[in-house]
Design a protein around this motif. Structure first.
Motif, PDB file in Angstrom:
ATOM      1  N   GLY A  99     -26.835 -34.839   6.207  1.00 35.84           N
ATOM      2  CA  GLY A  99     -26.257 -33.516   6.369  1.00 35.84           C
ATOM      3  C   GLY A  99     -26.121 -33.102   7.825  1.00 35.84           C
ATOM      4  N   ARG A 100     -27.111 -33.406   8.650  1.00 30.71           N
ATOM      5  CA  ARG A 100     -27.041 -33.052  10.065  1.00 30.71           C
ATOM      6  C   ARG A 100     -25.919 -33.817  10.771  1.00 30.71           C
ATOM      7  NH1 ARG A 100     -31.009 -30.275  12.598  1.00 30.71           N
ATOM      8  NH2 ARG A 100     -30.546 -31.380  14.554  1.00 30.71           N
ATOM      9  N   ARG A 101     -25.735 -35.081  10.429  1.00 31.47           N
ATOM     10  CA  ARG A 101     -24.633 -35.825  11.036  1.00 31.47           C
ATOM     11  C   ARG A 101     -23.289 -35.268  10.606  1.00 31.47           C
ATOM     12  NH1 ARG A 101     -25.116 -42.185  11.186  1.00 31.47           N
ATOM     13  NH2 ARG A 101     -26.468 -41.558  12.923  1.00 31.47           N
ATOM     14  N   ALA A 102     -23.171 -34.844   9.354  1.00 30.40           N
ATOM     15  CA  ALA A 102     -21.919 -34.241   8.895  1.00 30.40           C
ATOM     16  C   ALA A 102     -21.644 -32.916   9.586  1.00 30.40           C
ATOM     17  CB  ALA A 102     -21.958 -34.057   7.378  1.00 30.40           C
TER      18      ALA A 102
ATOM     19  N   ARG B  21     -25.672 -49.100  17.662  1.00 23.93           N
ATOM     20  CA  ARG B  21     -24.242 -48.927  17.432  1.00 23.93           C
ATOM     21  C   ARG B  21     -23.877 -47.455  17.432  1.00 23.93           C
ATOM     22  NH1 ARG B  21     -20.862 -48.240  13.036  1.00 23.93           N
ATOM     23  NH2 ARG B  21     -22.607 -48.221  11.588  1.00 23.93           N
ATOM     24  N   GLU B  22     -22.744 -47.144  18.027  1.00 23.84           N
ATOM     25  CA  GLU B  22     -22.284 -45.762  18.083  1.00 23.84           C
ATOM     26  C   GLU B  22     -21.745 -45.361  16.703  1.00 23.84           C
ATOM     27  OE1 GLU B  22     -21.683 -42.079  19.865  1.00 23.84           O
ATOM     28  OE2 GLU B  22     -22.685 -43.872  20.642  1.00 23.84           O
ATOM     29  N   PRO B  23     -22.317 -44.338  16.053  1.00 25.24           N
ATOM     30  CA  PRO B  23     -21.846 -43.947  14.713  1.00 25.24           C
ATOM     31  C   PRO B  23     -20.420 -43.407  14.763  1.00 25.24           C
ATOM     32  CG  PRO B  23     -24.025 -43.036  15.178  1.00 25.24           C
ATOM     33  CD  PRO B  23     -23.490 -43.554  16.476  1.00 25.24           C
ATOM     34  N   ALA B  24     -19.676 -43.669  13.722  1.00 19.96           N
ATOM     35  CA  ALA B  24     -18.316 -43.157  13.616  1.00 19.96           C
ATOM     36  C   ALA B  24     -18.338 -41.663  13.320  1.00 19.96           C
ATOM     37  CB  ALA B  24     -17.553 -43.909  12.523  1.00 19.96           C
ATOM     38  N   ALA B  25     -17.256 -41.001  13.657  1.00 18.49           N
ATOM     39  CA  ALA B  25     -17.167 -39.565  13.453  1.00 18.49           C
ATOM     40  C   ALA B  25     -17.006 -39.248  11.970  1.00 18.49           C
ATOM     41  CB  ALA B  25     -15.989 -38.995  14.238  1.00 18.49           C
ATOM     42  N   PRO B  26     -17.621 -38.179  11.470  1.00 18.92           N
ATOM     43  CA  PRO B  26     -17.444 -37.802  10.062  1.00 18.92           C
ATOM     44  C   PRO B  26     -16.030 -37.299   9.801  1.00 18.92           C
ATOM     45  CG  PRO B  26     -18.730 -36.145  11.210  1.00 18.92           C
ATOM     46  CD  PRO B  26     -18.549 -37.275  12.170  1.00 18.92           C
ATOM     47  N   PHE B  27     -15.603 -37.386   8.548  1.00 19.31           N
ATOM     48  CA  PHE B  27     -14.273 -36.921   8.162  1.00 19.31           C
ATOM     49  C   PHE B  27     -14.327 -36.413   6.730  1.00 19.31           C
ATOM     50  CE2 PHE B  27     -14.576 -41.355   7.032  1.00 19.31           C
ATOM     51  CZ  PHE B  27     -14.008 -41.420   5.770  1.00 19.31           C
ATOM     52  N   VAL B  28     -13.338 -35.598   6.380  1.00 21.53           N
ATOM     53  CA  VAL B  28     -13.237 -35.035   5.035  1.00 21.53           C
ATOM     54  C   VAL B  28     -12.426 -35.988   4.172  1.00 21.53           C
ATOM     55  CG1 VAL B  28     -12.498 -33.058   3.663  1.00 21.53           C
ATOM     56  CG2 VAL B  28     -13.348 -32.709   5.983  1.00 21.53           C
ATOM     57  N   ALA B  29     -12.994 -36.424   3.052  1.00 21.40           N
ATOM     58  CA  ALA B  29     -12.335 -37.400   2.185  1.00 21.40           C
ATOM     59  C   ALA B  29     -11.152 -36.773   1.463  1.00 21.40           C
ATOM     60  CB  ALA B  29     -13.335 -37.949   1.158  1.00 21.40           C
ATOM     61  N   LEU B  30     -10.114 -37.587   1.260  1.00 17.96           N
ATOM     62  CA  LEU B  30      -8.941 -37.143   0.511  1.00 17.96           C
ATOM     63  C   LEU B  30      -9.249 -37.108  -0.979  1.00 17.96           C
ATOM     64  CD1 LEU B  30      -6.113 -39.148   2.309  1.00 17.96           C
ATOM     65  CD2 LEU B  30      -6.639 -36.721   2.565  1.00 17.96           C
ATOM     66  N   GLY B  31      -8.573 -36.224  -1.678  1.00 21.06           N
ATOM     67  CA  GLY B  31      -8.758 -36.115  -3.118  1.00 21.06           C
ATOM     68  C   GLY B  31      -8.026 -37.219  -3.864  1.00 21.06           C
TER      69      GLY B  31
ATOM     70  N   SER C 234     -12.959 -37.574  -6.795  1.00 17.94           N
ATOM     71  CA  SER C 234     -12.014 -37.066  -7.795  1.00 17.94           C
ATOM     72  C   SER C 234     -12.559 -35.858  -8.537  1.00 17.94           C
ATOM     73  CB  SER C 234     -11.668 -38.186  -8.779  1.00 17.94           C
ATOM     74  OG  SER C 234     -12.828 -38.638  -9.463  1.00 17.94           O
ATOM     75  N   MET C 235     -13.834 -35.873  -8.896  1.00 17.88           N
ATOM     76  CA  MET C 235     -14.414 -34.743  -9.610  1.00 17.88           C
ATOM     77  C   MET C 235     -14.575 -33.532  -8.703  1.00 17.88           C
ATOM     78  SD  MET C 235     -17.272 -36.898 -11.778  1.00 17.88           S
ATOM     79  CE  MET C 235     -17.998 -35.463 -12.567  1.00 17.88           C
ATOM     80  N   ALA C 236     -14.897 -33.748  -7.432  1.00 16.66           N
ATOM     81  CA  ALA C 236     -15.033 -32.625  -6.506  1.00 16.66           C
ATOM     82  C   ALA C 236     -13.693 -31.965  -6.233  1.00 16.66           C
ATOM     83  CB  ALA C 236     -15.671 -33.100  -5.206  1.00 16.66           C
ATOM     84  N   ALA C 237     -12.612 -32.751  -6.216  1.00 17.21           N
ATOM     85  CA  ALA C 237     -11.293 -32.172  -5.983  1.00 17.21           C
ATOM     86  C   ALA C 237     -10.904 -31.208  -7.098  1.00 17.21           C
ATOM     87  CB  ALA C 237     -10.254 -33.276  -5.848  1.00 17.21           C
ATOM     88  N   GLU C 238     -11.326 -31.488  -8.328  1.00 20.47           N
ATOM     89  CA  GLU C 238     -11.007 -30.598  -9.441  1.00 20.47           C
ATOM     90  C   GLU C 238     -11.744 -29.258  -9.321  1.00 20.47           C
ATOM     91  OE1 GLU C 238      -8.720 -31.186 -11.644  1.00 20.47           O
ATOM     92  OE2 GLU C 238      -8.306 -33.121 -10.698  1.00 20.47           O
ATOM     93  N   LEU C 239     -12.907 -29.273  -8.709  1.00 16.83           N
ATOM     94  CA  LEU C 239     -13.686 -28.044  -8.553  1.00 16.83           C
ATOM     95  C   LEU C 239     -13.454 -27.366  -7.215  1.00 16.83           C
ATOM     96  CD1 LEU C 239     -17.101 -29.199 -10.082  1.00 16.83           C
ATOM     97  CD2 LEU C 239     -15.280 -27.899 -11.190  1.00 16.83           C
ATOM     98  N   GLY C 240     -12.600 -27.945  -6.370  1.00 18.10           N
ATOM     99  CA  GLY C 240     -12.337 -27.353  -5.069  1.00 18.10           C
ATOM    100  C   GLY C 240     -13.472 -27.514  -4.076  1.00 18.10           C
ATOM    101  N   ILE C 241     -14.242 -28.594  -4.197  1.00 21.00           N
ATOM    102  CA  ILE C 241     -15.377 -28.854  -3.304  1.00 21.00           C
ATOM    103  C   ILE C 241     -14.996 -29.984  -2.358  1.00 21.00           C
ATOM    104  CG2 ILE C 241     -17.794 -29.561  -3.180  1.00 21.00           C
ATOM    105  CD1 ILE C 241     -18.188 -28.417  -5.960  1.00 21.00           C
ATOM    106  N   ALA C 242     -15.176 -29.747  -1.071  1.00 18.60           N
ATOM    107  CA  ALA C 242     -14.854 -30.758  -0.066  1.00 18.60           C
ATOM    108  C   ALA C 242     -15.984 -31.775   0.030  1.00 18.60           C
ATOM    109  CB  ALA C 242     -14.608 -30.108   1.294  1.00 18.60           C
ATOM    110  N   VAL C 243     -15.629 -33.010   0.339  1.00 21.06           N
ATOM    111  CA  VAL C 243     -16.584 -34.102   0.503  1.00 21.06           C
ATOM    112  C   VAL C 243     -16.439 -34.649   1.916  1.00 21.06           C
ATOM    113  CG1 VAL C 243     -17.326 -36.365  -0.301  1.00 21.06           C
ATOM    114  CG2 VAL C 243     -16.515 -34.672  -1.941  1.00 21.06           C
ATOM    115  N   VAL C 244     -17.510 -34.619   2.688  1.00 19.63           N
ATOM    116  CA  VAL C 244     -17.526 -35.124   4.053  1.00 19.63           C
ATOM    117  C   VAL C 244     -18.194 -36.492   4.042  1.00 19.63           C
ATOM    118  CG1 VAL C 244     -18.245 -34.684   6.430  1.00 19.63           C
ATOM    119  CG2 VAL C 244     -17.657 -32.779   4.927  1.00 19.63           C
ATOM    120  N   VAL C 245     -17.542 -37.484   4.620  1.00 18.18           N
ATOM    121  CA  VAL C 245     -18.037 -38.860   4.659  1.00 18.18           C
ATOM    122  C   VAL C 245     -18.545 -39.139   6.072  1.00 18.18           C
ATOM    123  CG1 VAL C 245     -17.476 -41.277   4.250  1.00 18.18           C
ATOM    124  CG2 VAL C 245     -16.338 -39.484   2.930  1.00 18.18           C
TER     125      VAL C 245
END
Length: 542
Positions: free
Chosen positions: A455-458, A5-15, A408-419
């Protein structure tokens, strides 16, 4: 790659889009407790009637029916209490519809799996992607009967969904069923009755911007004074003007207290909920409000300095830091948590592990890469048959709770989360990274290798490592080079850039200026690599 299966593209999660803080109502008088219970019981009965009316309307419900329900509730409470009850009813009905859709998906997956396994010969082995046949004729016969049961249940669920019929239990279905098994639940009838009444109370009021302190129904002043607008049938219990009851205690919000104070000082909307904890014999007040969604950081900017790959497991988080090129940096880390015990203990364990992860990411100034896990279709017993331990393992993984808490906790610290897409991360990570990253000082596990793959896929790199060609196919004739330029690469036949200093131990500094010029081997007019080896041209005539 055939069949993968073709993997979906990574994206940055909303806070997070909202904030909720809680404080205890201390030093309540017996009169305060009695009033809180009477108001909650009265509004709970109204909420039950409104939910029954909403479920009976089904898909034919419209705005006129909503207004009619609200007018019927206003005479027995107030317009604001009626608005809060109707909005909560709509949310509960929508949640029941989503649960119904999930139930249908689970039944469909079970029917497909059983039908597939029944079509195979008894005892046929399965593959990695599909289960095989059943082990015996007895099991085949039992599963054939279960197939009819699931098919009938699926047909009923589909019929209910078409007409908009849902089934909701105010107070939770689990608590309702425990009434018939009090000894197994460790309760007596009186204790169960107290829990049942407390869970069916309704004591929440939506905020309203522009009103005093952001809420006219449950009003809390900046100094912590709590006053409640009583419903019309309970107005005789008021101890303040305008039919309000003022509690004897003062509430203090220690977490985000200044933010809450600034909000109510500007008369911005704040919703409140009051509930009783039967086990602790305490009353709590929860304040919540919406926050504007922060614009996510572009994915290119998030990848600029590297990432922290995280692999979620049943008892720990496997973490490895990667640079911008996808190379592991340092050693792997593991943040453990224990999911046994009570729900409060499990929740605290997850929070503690996430706090350690976020501190690690903030210390290095990097974003976090996680998988978009969903085991909804994997938890069914029809999928894995007798592998009860495995089904229990994946059922106990708090993927949804951990993902929501992390964002939610990462948004308070200003850290981005890539899914990222979880396809093949564990498999390819173990295949391509576990052995190369293992040495006498570091023992790399399969989960650590999966963190590298995530991490490499992100970062946009491929997970699988580029392997060297066979020795006989290397252009140097079994030499040291493993990567050659493509035939279409510009300048591949040009001179190699000069690096100061000796290239090998046998060549002194200043020699080998044309080491990369391959034309010297088959063209005249070019000096050889070493001047001392050059032979003078022979004269053409004596």
């Amino acid at each position: 790659m055939g069949g993968l299966r073709e993997p979906a593209a990574p994206f940055v999660a909303l806070g997070a889009s909202g904030v909720a803080i809680r404080a205890r109502l201390k030093h309540l008088t017996p009169e305060d407790v009695e009033v809180l219970r009477l108001v909650g019981d009265h509004l709970g009965k109204l909420a039950g009637r409104d939910l029954r009316a909403r479920c009976a309307a089904g898909l034919e419900h419209d705005m006129d029916a909503w207004a009619q329900r609200k007018r019927a509730l206003t005479g027995q409470s107030s317009s604001r209490w009626a608005g809060s009850i109707t909005r909560a009813t709509h949310d509960q009905w929508a949640l029941a519809r989503r649960a119904q859709a999930a139930q249908i998906q689970g039944l469909e997956a079970g029917v497909r799996t059983i039908a597939h396994r029944l079509s195979l010969p008894v005892g046929e082995a399965g593959t990695r992607r599909a289960p095989g046949g059943y082990r015996s004729r007895q099991e085949w016969h039992a599963k054939s009967r279960r197939l009819h049961v699931l098919a009938e249940r699926l047909e009923c669920e589909r019929a209910d969904r078409e007409i908009g019929r849902v089934r909701v239990v105010r107070g939770s279905k689990r608590l309702l069923n425990s009434r018939h098994h009090l000894e197994a639940a460790g309760l007596n009838e009186n204790a169960w009755r107290r829990q049942w009444e407390a869970s069916r109370r309704f004591f929440q009021a939506d905020g309203e911007s522009g009103r005093r302190f952001g809420n006219e129904t449950i009003r809390i002043s900046p100094d912590g004074e709590v006053s409640i607008k009583l419903p019309a049938p309970l107005a005789h219990l008021a101890n303040s003007k305008n039919g309000r009851y003022r509690l004897a205690c003062r509430v203090v919000f220690h977490h985000r207290g200044q933010e809450w104070t600034d909000r109510i000082a500007a008369n911005r909307s704040v919703a409140y909920r009051i509930h009783e904890d039967i086990h602790r014999r305490r009353w709590y007040l929860t304040a919540s409000w919406q926050i504007p969604l922060v614009r996510t950081v572009p994915l290119v900017q998030v990848r600029a300095g590297g990432l922290v790959g995280v692999d979620t497991n049943a008892d720990h988080l496997a973490v490895w830091r990667l640079d911008v090129h996808g190379n592991p940096v340092g050693r792997p880390h593991r943040f453990n948590y224990d999911l046994s015990g009570t729900a409060q203990h499990r929740d605290a364990q997850v929070r503690h592990a996430l706090i350690r992860l976020l501190h690690f990411a903030r210390r290095h100034g990097l974003a976090i890469a996680v998988e978009d896990l969903d085991f909804a279709a994997e938890k069914t017993r029809e999928k894995h048959g007798r592998r009860r331990r495995f089904r229990k393992l994946i059922s106990g993984m708090p993927v949804a709770r951990l993902r929501a808490r992390l964002v939610s906790m990462a948004a308070e610290l200003g850290i981005a989360v890539v899914v990222v897409d979880p396809s093949y991360t564990s498999r390819w990570g173990a295949q391509h990274w576990q052995k190369p990253l293992t040495n006498k000082n570091t023992k790399t596990t399969r989960h650590d290798a999966a963190a590298v793959a995530i991490g490499r896929r992100a970062l946009g790199h491929s997970i699988r490592r580029r392997t060297a060609p066979p020795r006989t196919h290397q252009s140097d004739g079994c030499g040291h080079r493993t990567v050659q330029a493509a035939p279409v690469a510009p300048g591949r036949e040009g001179t190699r850039p000069r690096i100061p200093g000796p290239r090998t131990r046998s060549v002194r500094a200043g020699y080998g200026a044309k080491a990369g010029n391959q034309r010297t081997q088959h063209r005249s007019g070019h000096a050889a690599e070493h001047a001392s080896w050059q032979q003078d041209p022979l004269p053409l005539s004596p």
